[in-house]
Design a protein around this motif. Structure first.
Motif, PDB file in Angstrom:
ATOM      1  N   GLY A 249      -7.633   3.390 -15.252  1.00 39.16           N
ATOM      2  CA  GLY A 249      -8.055   4.582 -14.525  1.00 39.16           C
ATOM      3  C   GLY A 249      -7.499   4.692 -13.125  1.00 39.16           C
ATOM      4  O   GLY A 249      -7.742   5.690 -12.445  1.00 39.16           O
ATOM      5  N   ASN A 250      -6.755   3.703 -12.674  1.00 45.50           N
ATOM      6  CA  ASN A 250      -6.190   3.716 -11.324  1.00 45.50           C
ATOM      7  C   ASN A 250      -4.669   3.831 -11.378  1.00 45.50           C
ATOM      8  O   ASN A 250      -4.029   3.345 -12.315  1.00 45.50           O
ATOM      9  N   HIS A 251      -4.095   4.474 -10.362  1.00 47.40           N
ATOM     10  CA  HIS A 251      -2.640   4.564 -10.253  1.00 47.40           C
ATOM     11  C   HIS A 251      -2.136   3.395  -9.417  1.00 47.40           C
ATOM     12  O   HIS A 251      -2.541   3.215  -8.272  1.00 47.40           O
ATOM     13  N   LEU A 252      -1.236   2.604  -9.992  1.00 46.82           N
ATOM     14  CA  LEU A 252      -0.612   1.499  -9.291  1.00 46.82           C
ATOM     15  C   LEU A 252       0.788   1.909  -8.851  1.00 46.82           C
ATOM     16  O   LEU A 252       1.505   2.569  -9.594  1.00 46.82           O
ATOM     17  N   HIS A 253       1.164   1.533  -7.627  1.00 47.20           N
ATOM     18  CA  HIS A 253       2.483   1.865  -7.094  1.00 47.20           C
ATOM     19  C   HIS A 253       3.216   0.586  -6.710  1.00 47.20           C
ATOM     20  O   HIS A 253       2.633  -0.303  -6.101  1.00 47.20           O
TER      21      HIS A 253
ATOM     22  N   VAL B  59      13.240   3.001  -5.341  1.00 46.00           N
ATOM     23  CA  VAL B  59      12.310   3.993  -5.889  1.00 46.00           C
ATOM     24  C   VAL B  59      10.948   3.321  -6.077  1.00 46.00           C
ATOM     25  O   VAL B  59      10.842   2.092  -6.112  1.00 46.00           O
ATOM     26  N   THR B  60       9.921   4.155  -6.191  1.00 47.72           N
ATOM     27  CA  THR B  60       8.580   3.676  -6.498  1.00 47.72           C
ATOM     28  C   THR B  60       8.253   3.999  -7.945  1.00 47.72           C
ATOM     29  O   THR B  60       8.506   5.117  -8.400  1.00 47.72           O
ATOM     30  N   LEU B  61       7.721   3.039  -8.660  1.00 47.53           N
ATOM     31  CA  LEU B  61       7.230   3.271 -10.013  1.00 47.53           C
ATOM     32  C   LEU B  61       5.719   3.429  -9.953  1.00 47.53           C
ATOM     33  O   LEU B  61       5.037   2.678  -9.251  1.00 47.53           O
ATOM     34  N   ARG B  62       5.215   4.431 -10.674  1.00 47.65           N
ATOM     35  CA  ARG B  62       3.761   4.665 -10.689  1.00 47.65           C
ATOM     36  C   ARG B  62       3.248   4.484 -12.111  1.00 47.65           C
ATOM     37  O   ARG B  62       3.753   5.093 -13.053  1.00 47.65           O
ATOM     38  N   LEU B  63       2.230   3.665 -12.239  1.00 42.78           N
ATOM     39  CA  LEU B  63       1.681   3.307 -13.540  1.00 42.78           C
ATOM     40  C   LEU B  63       0.175   3.452 -13.503  1.00 42.78           C
ATOM     41  O   LEU B  63      -0.474   3.025 -12.547  1.00 42.78           O
TER      42      LEU B  63
ATOM     43  N   SER C 191       0.791  -9.555 -12.604  1.00 41.85           N
ATOM     44  CA  SER C 191       1.557  -8.685 -11.708  1.00 41.85           C
ATOM     45  C   SER C 191       1.915  -7.359 -12.357  1.00 41.85           C
ATOM     46  O   SER C 191       1.933  -7.217 -13.575  1.00 41.85           O
ATOM     47  N   PHE C 192       2.238  -6.404 -11.511  1.00 47.46           N
ATOM     48  CA  PHE C 192       2.712  -5.089 -11.933  1.00 47.46           C
ATOM     49  C   PHE C 192       3.984  -5.247 -12.770  1.00 47.46           C
ATOM     50  O   PHE C 192       4.169  -4.591 -13.793  1.00 47.46           O
ATOM     51  N   ALA C 193       4.866  -6.146 -12.322  1.00 52.97           N
ATOM     52  CA  ALA C 193       6.131  -6.356 -13.018  1.00 52.97           C
ATOM     53  C   ALA C 193       5.914  -6.853 -14.445  1.00 52.97           C
ATOM     54  O   ALA C 193       6.605  -6.424 -15.371  1.00 52.97           O
TER      55      ALA C 193
ATOM     56  N   LEU D 218       0.849  -1.188   0.000  1.00 52.87           N
ATOM     57  CA  LEU D 218       0.000   0.000   0.000  1.00 52.87           C
ATOM     58  C   LEU D 218       0.887   1.242   0.000  1.00 52.87           C
ATOM     59  O   LEU D 218       1.986   1.219   0.535  1.00 52.87           O
ATOM     60  N   PRO D 219       0.426   2.345  -0.584  1.00 56.76           N
ATOM     61  CA  PRO D 219       1.226   3.570  -0.558  1.00 56.76           C
ATOM     62  C   PRO D 219       1.326   4.121   0.854  1.00 56.76           C
ATOM     63  O   PRO D 219       0.435   3.941   1.661  1.00 56.76           O
ATOM     64  N   LYS D 220       2.430   4.770   1.136  1.00 57.95           N
ATOM     65  CA  LYS D 220       2.582   5.384   2.447  1.00 57.95           C
ATOM     66  C   LYS D 220       1.727   6.629   2.553  1.00 57.95           C
ATOM     67  O   LYS D 220       1.353   7.238   1.565  1.00 57.95           O
TER      68      LYS D 220
END
Length: 374
Positions: free
Chosen positions: A59-63, A51-55, A88-90, A5-7
Motif C-alpha cells: 500500500g505504500n509507494h517506494l522510491h 532515474v527514480t523507480l517507483r514501486l 532491499s528495494f533492489a 527520502l523523496p525530494k
C-alpha cells in the motif's frame, strides 16, 4: 545513486516496459527499459544522470534512485543495480520484475555531468568503486562516441576479480578503442602479485597512479599524462570520494574539474572547511516542506541547517549531507546563511537565492526557507 527520502520538488513518472533483465554477479543485475516514441522527448538525458523507480508495496509507494549505464545515443534506459540484502528495494525488483512488466520510471535528472567538447583534445580520468561504475560507464561510452580526440583512463576498484561489474562491456570498450581507453583494476580483498593493484582506491593509490601509470605522455615527452588531465570523474562510497577528490586537488586538479557522485549517505565534508564563523544563538527558523509550514528554534549555528532540522525529527529530504546530491535544495527567503562549497548548485542558482540546507551555516537570528521547489 540511491535517495533515502523523496525530494520536495515534483518528479514526473511514466510507465515503461522492461525489455531486459540480466544478472551480472551474485549481487548485481541490469534492467533495460523501452522508451516508446511518444515519450522519447521526456527521456532525453545526459551521461551521468539517474532515474527514480517507483514501486508500490504493502500500500505504500517506494522510491529509489539508480544511475543509468546507457549513453544518450543508445536511445534506451539501462540501469546497474546492486542488491545489499533480501529486504532491499533492489532485491524486490530482481525477484518480482519480469520482462514485459511495466514500472513507473521518472524522467532523468542529476548533475553528475560534464560539458561536451567534441572538437577538443581532452584527457579524462575516472575513479569508480563497485556499483559506482554505473554513471562512469555512461560517461565513458558517451565520450568515446562523441569526442574522437578524447582519451580516457579508468581506475576501478572491487573486492575481488569475481565481483567486477560490467567486466565484459568494459573489455569490449577497450577492444574497440585501444588507443583511447585504458582500464586498470584494483582489488581490496584479493592478492594478484602486484602491490600497486592491491588495496582500496585512496589518496595513496592516486599518488602511485600518477607516478607509475600516468607518467610520460606520448603526445608531449616533456610532461606527464597527469598534467594534461582536464576532468576527473569519481563515483563510489563517501570515504573513497573524499580521499580521491582531495588527492586530485592536492596534485593540481582544480576543484571545478573534479566531479563526483555519491552512492550512500555520507555526513562529512568532501573538502576541509577552513573558514570560521561567528557564533549565533537561539535562531528562529521558518520553513515550508510538502505544503506544510513549520517553525522551530536552533540552539546555535555550530551545525548546518539540515543536520539540525533532522536532529529535531523534521522530514527534510536528504541523501548525502555533503553538497553532492541536491536533495535538500531550497530557497532562502529571509535571513542570511554562508553556503559552503558544493558540487550541485551553479553560481546562477546561488545568485537566485537557492541554497543547500546541508551546506548552509546560519548567520542571522531569523531565517525562512522553502523546500517546495517546482
Amino acid at each position: 545513486m540511491e535517495n533515502l527520502l523523496p525530494k520536495a520538488r515534483q518528479i514526473e513518472f511514466h510507465w515503461l516496459k522492461l525489455a531486459k533483465k540480466q544478472e551480472l554477479t551474485k549481487s548485481t543485475f541490469t534492467l533495460e527499459f523501452e522508451i516508446p516514441p511518444e515519450l522519447s522527448s521526456h527521456y532525453q538525458f545526459e551521461a551521468g544522470q539517474y532515474v527514480t523507480l517507483r514501486l508500490k508495496s504493502d500500500g505504500n509507494h517506494l522510491h529509489k534512485d539508480f544511475s543509468m549505464t546507457s549513453a544518450p545515443y543508445e536511445g534506451k534506459i539501462t540501469l546497474g543495480i546492486k542488491i545489499n540484502s533480501e529486504e532491499s528495494f533492489a532485491y524486490t525488483l530482481f525477484k518480482d520484475l519480469q520482462i514485459g512488466d511495466q514500472l513507473e520510471v521518472s524522467e532523468p535528472r542529476g548533475r553528475f555531468t560534464i560539458i561536451s567538447k567534441p572538437h577538443e583534445f581532452r584527457t579524462i580520468v575516472g575513479f569508480a568503486g563497485g556499483i559506482g561504475i554505473t554513471p562512469i560507464l555512461s560517461h565513458f561510452k558517451n565520450l568515446l562516441h562523441t569526442e574522437p580526440r578524447t582519451r580516457l583512463f579508468l581506475f576501478y576498484g572491487n573486492k575481488t576479480r569475481e565481483q567486477i561489474i560490467f567486466k565484459n562491456e568494459l573489455a569490449e570498450l577497450v577492444k574497440n578503442n585501444p588507443d583511447r581507453l585504458e582500464i586498470h583494476y584494483f582489488y581490496s580483498q584479493e592478492k594478484i602479485g602486484n602491490g600497486l593493484f592491491e588495496g582500496r582506491l585512496n589518496e595513496k593509490k592516486v599518488a602511485l597512479i600518477i607516478n607509475q601509470i600516468l607518467m610520460l605522455d606520448d603526445t608531449d615527452e616533456e610532461s606527464r599524462i597527469w598534467d594534461a588531465v582536464d576532468e576527473v570523474l569519481i563515483c563510489g562510497k563517501g570515504e573513497m570520494i573524499k580521499s580521491i577528490a582531495n588527492a586530485c586537488y592536492e596534485h593540481g586538479i582544480p576543484k571545478k574539474n573534479i566531479h563526483f557522485e555519491l552512492f550512500e549517505e555520507f555526513n562529512e565534508d568532501i573538502y576541509p572547511v577552513e573558514k570560521e564563523f561567528p557564533l549565533i544563538e537561539n535562531i528562529a527558523v521558518d520553513f515550508k516542506l510538502f505544503d506544510n509550514n513549520y517553525q522551530t528554534t536552533l540552539k546555535n549555528n555550530k551545525m548546518r541547517l539540515l543536520q539540525q532540522l533532522l536532529i529535531q525529527k523534521f522530514p527534510v529530504p536528504y541523501s548525502c549531507k555533503s553538497g553532492i546530491c541536491g536533495s535538500c535544495e531550497c530557497i532562502l527567503e529571509v535571513g542570511e546563511v554562508e553556503l559552503l562549497e558544493n558540487e550541485y548548485l551553479t553560481k546562477k542558482e546561488e545568485a537566485s537565492g537557492k541554497i543547500l540546507a546541508c551546506m548552509s551555516v546560519v548567520l542571522s537570528k531569523n531565517v525562512k526557507v522553502n523546500f517546495d521547489l517546482m
